[in-house]
Write a protein that holds these residues in place. Structure first.
Motif, mmCIF file in Angstrom:
data_model
loop_
_atom_site.group_PDB
_atom_site.id
_atom_site.type_symbol
_atom_site.label_atom_id
_atom_site.label_comp_id
_atom_site.label_asym_id
_atom_site.label_seq_id
_atom_site.Cartn_x
_atom_site.Cartn_y
_atom_site.Cartn_z
ATOM 1 N N PHE A 83 0.855 -1.186 0.000
ATOM 2 C CA PHE A 83 0.000 0.000 0.000
ATOM 3 C C PHE A 83 0.891 1.236 0.000
ATOM 4 O O PHE A 83 1.972 1.224 0.590
ATOM 5 N N HIS A 108 -3.250 0.555 -3.676
ATOM 6 C CA HIS A 108 -2.964 -0.840 -3.331
ATOM 7 C C HIS A 108 -2.185 -1.468 -4.468
ATOM 8 O O HIS A 108 -2.303 -1.038 -5.616
ATOM 9 N N PHE A 182 -11.194 -1.635 0.612
ATOM 10 C CA PHE A 182 -10.256 -2.751 0.808
ATOM 11 C C PHE A 182 -10.757 -3.725 1.872
ATOM 12 O O PHE A 182 -10.414 -4.887 1.867
#
Length: 188
Positions: A83, A108, A182
């Motif tokens: 990340f 990401h 996420f």
């Protein structure tokens, strides 16, 4: 961990998160937000990444661009992370006066990105005046409130709430909000 030499990188069981800043507040709140959100530990490091915007961003667009640039530039510098996080504080004005806020932008390694914004709060007239003269918010706070390096501590929000909300807590919530896609991959 040194980010100047990629060959020094050693994979671990922990996911690596790079924050596009060496500011200890931004690094610490990112680590805490990811740990809380995923109920897991991470390796979080700060890296000097250009925001590509003025030292004191003005307005939503410029501030969000600064956060995006920090995340993308961190990825360019060290693409081996999982990340990349950009945090950029900005100011804007409305009929009530000048207010502060920050944008969080997260990339990401899958290519997915997300963003979220902190709450806003109005700045004192003396601070607003200095910003309009070209001073960055942290420096204006230091001058008006006779502090030193406040942006690497509680920040404006900490000073003005008398420590009830510090800068780390202020950013943490927005980082967690930016992590929603996420945490809910099946929905996004």
């Amino acid at each position: 961990m040194s980010f100047k030499r990629r060959e020094n990188f050693r994979p671990t069981d922990k996911k690596l998160i790079l924050v596009g800043s060496k500011n200890p507040v931004k690094i610490s709140c990112t680590e805490d937000a990811f740990t809380r959100a995923f109920n897991s530990s991470f390796l979080v490091e700060g890296i000097n990444a250009s925001s590509g915007v003025p030292e004191q961003p003005f307005g939503e667009r410029e501030t969000l661009l600064g956060a995006k640039n920090r995340a993308h530039n961190s990825r360019e510098i060290f693409p081996e992370a999982n990340f990349w996080v950009g945090i950029e504080g900005g100011v804007d004005e409305d009929e009530k006066g000048m207010y502060a806020f920050a944008w969080i932008y997260i990339l990401h390694d899958s290519g997915k990105s997300s963003q979220a914004k902190t709450g806003t709060f109005y700045l004192p007239i003396a601070v607003e005046k200095l910003i309009k003269e070209g001073m960055e918010l942290g420096k204006a706070d230091d001058l008006v409130f006779n502090t030193e390096n406040s942006k690497q501590q509680g920040g404006s929000v900490g000073i003005l709430t008398q420590g009830v909300i510090n800068r780390e807590e202020y950013y943490r919530q927005a980082i967690i909000l930016a992590l929603i896609p996420f945490l809910n991959k099946e929905l996004y």
